[in-house]
Design an enzyme around this catalytic site. Sequence first.
Site, PDB file in Angstrom:
ATOM      1  N   ASP B  12       0.865  -1.188   0.000  1.00  0.00           N
ATOM      2  CA  ASP B  12       0.000   0.000   0.000  1.00  0.00           C
ATOM      3  C   ASP B  12       0.897   1.232   0.000  1.00  0.00           C
ATOM      4  OD1 ASP B  12      -2.303   1.632   0.188  1.00  0.00           O
ATOM      5  OD2 ASP B  12      -2.193   1.680   2.360  1.00  0.00           O
ATOM      6  N   SER B  13       0.350   2.366  -0.396  1.00  0.00           N
ATOM      7  CA  SER B  13       1.108   3.612  -0.315  1.00  0.00           C
ATOM      8  C   SER B  13       1.417   3.971   1.139  1.00  0.00           C
ATOM      9  CB  SER B  13       0.334   4.746  -0.979  1.00  0.00           C
ATOM     10  OG  SER B  13      -0.914   4.920  -0.336  1.00  0.00           O
ATOM     11  N   CYS B  75      -3.686  -0.931  -2.357  1.00  0.00           N
ATOM     12  CA  CYS B  75      -3.827   0.516  -2.501  1.00  0.00           C
ATOM     13  C   CYS B  75      -4.733   0.765  -3.689  1.00  0.00           C
ATOM     14  CB  CYS B  75      -2.451   1.133  -2.750  1.00  0.00           C
ATOM     15  SG  CYS B  75      -2.478   2.866  -3.258  1.00  0.00           S
ATOM     16  N   GLU B 153      -6.317  10.146   8.740  1.00  0.00           N
ATOM     17  CA  GLU B 153      -4.993  10.111   9.380  1.00  0.00           C
ATOM     18  C   GLU B 153      -4.959  10.951  10.652  1.00  0.00           C
ATOM     19  OE1 GLU B 153      -1.957  11.006   6.521  1.00  0.00           O
ATOM     20  OE2 GLU B 153      -2.115   9.003   5.663  1.00  0.00           O
ATOM     21  N   CYS B 185     -10.895   3.558  -1.085  1.00  0.00           N
ATOM     22  CA  CYS B 185      -9.609   3.946  -0.505  1.00  0.00           C
ATOM     23  C   CYS B 185      -9.491   3.195   0.808  1.00  0.00           C
ATOM     24  CB  CYS B 185      -9.568   5.459  -0.267  1.00  0.00           C
ATOM     25  SG  CYS B 185      -8.057   5.991   0.567  1.00  0.00           S
ATOM     26  N   HIS B 187      -8.154   3.892   3.468  1.00  0.00           N
ATOM     27  CA  HIS B 187      -8.305   4.696   4.683  1.00  0.00           C
ATOM     28  C   HIS B 187      -9.771   4.879   5.082  1.00  0.00           C
ATOM     29  CE1 HIS B 187      -4.139   6.000   4.073  1.00  0.00           C
ATOM     30  NE2 HIS B 187      -4.175   6.501   5.263  1.00  0.00           N
TER      31      HIS B 187
END
Lengths: 269, 269
Positions: B12-13, B75, B153, B185, B187
């Site tokens: 993943d990034s 990702c 984040e 995504c 996240h």
Amino acid sequence: MTRHSGPIGVFDSGVGGLTVLSALQSRFPGENFVYLGDTARLPYGTKSAATVQRYAVNAATHLERHGIKLLVVACNTASSYALDAVAAASPVPVVGVVEPGARAALATGSRRIGVIGTEGTIRSNAYQNTLAHRAPSIEIAAVACPLLVPLAEEGWGDHPVTDQVARHYLASLLGWGVDAIILGCTHYPLLRPSLQRVVGADVRLVDSATSVADTVADDHADLLTSDGPPGSVRLELTDASDRFLRITRAILGRDPEDLEVVDIDQAKT
Amino acid sequence: MTRHSGPIGVFDSGVGGLTVLSALQSRFPGENFVYLGDTARLPYGTKSAATVQRYAVNAATHLERHGIKLLVVACNTASSYALDAVAAASPVPVVGVVEPGARAALATGSRRIGVIGTEGTIRSNAYQNTLAHRAPSIEIAAVACPLLVPLAEEGWGDHPVTDQVARHYLASLLGWGVDAIILGCTHYPLLRPSLQRVVGADVRLVDSATSVADTVADDHADLLTSDGPPGSVRLELTDASDRFLRITRAILGRDPEDLEVVDIDQAKT
């Protein structure tokens, strides 16, 4: 007095440093500039000191290939974490944004100075140490504001969500009675409408851009060209997504003229 | 049937892909895993296809040094922009998150499917094309939501600012009468409390994590280990700032055990 004919290099993690470039251009219209924005690896503000140092030295090494006579590190996180490393690796003088930003804040006469910036900039204590060294009697408080860069990049510089986020981050500074706040990130001037609304008219918002030009004029006059035709600007980005081009246009107020995408990953010191 | 003893690579990034890793671990407890998060160069979602392809191939090349038998690109931006490039450069099978996410959305029976993701994921049209190919009669709408990753984040998954930002981004999908929304995504599952509150209980929020494990089981059974002792997980990040470690802990619900910082910039294909 020696005058060099090379360009002035200006480096930022992204395109926020164009605010510093614009101030330098206005002040030194005869100079040539080459600007490098490391858009492929931004942001620097959330990353560790080791990574920021590696990237900043890498960027400086790339700019030296253009025969620069002076390097301006127009990125607060890189100035905070990596100015010594860049200066050690660089054959030309290096100017950061922290020292000029601290000078500008002290010039307001404030006694309680707030600093806002990325997590890296605040954690490094670079502004706090510089202010305390220059003016031991003033009071200093610092707050990391990680969401402000994404909000600036989204173009929400005058938006209720930005007001709400700024109120969240700045509550402690405002409660403490801050006189002036250093905008310790080159993106933050894009948020001035929201930030000024939240802090009120009595709190000064200070950014480094003009003060960096003062520092260059004061400390590096021997390198500057005082006459001649208007200089050129070369703009290099490591990634040119539509997003970065949109933000570039927002800062410059026009399309960039001479823009090139460069790969600096392999540049060695 | 050949069974390989190498680990499964997950890339993943950043650390959002740990949600996919957790689903894979639960499903295949006997497997060894090596997870690479390219935290030094994240985010990928704002960058161009060319940069994302270069980074993703670079990461895959690094993981191959661990002797992986299968590579999961966890990702969304890399799956959208770079899955073909990674597969062409990789000697082992490669699984992305877009196809599994599209399957999971169609399995809900929805007729109007929304897709949210980074600018790169949405611009690539990867989800839109995959859905349209699999189910030509359904309606699809997609919206880029650049601020959601920074909010996740920041740990603001259940916060009034996130509600307000989500209402801004999702207004068009909600007005259109969406049945299900793909969280495009890794996240975004961290934002479920706010997102579900904004979309209401009748709109299904679909993420890829479980569906990726289904795809691995369906398509790569010959590579899997069905018995033996519990497997190991090795976690590699290209930057380990406190920020990324904090987010890693938030996703895993504990401190990571076996974490190493690696430099992959110089890995060549």
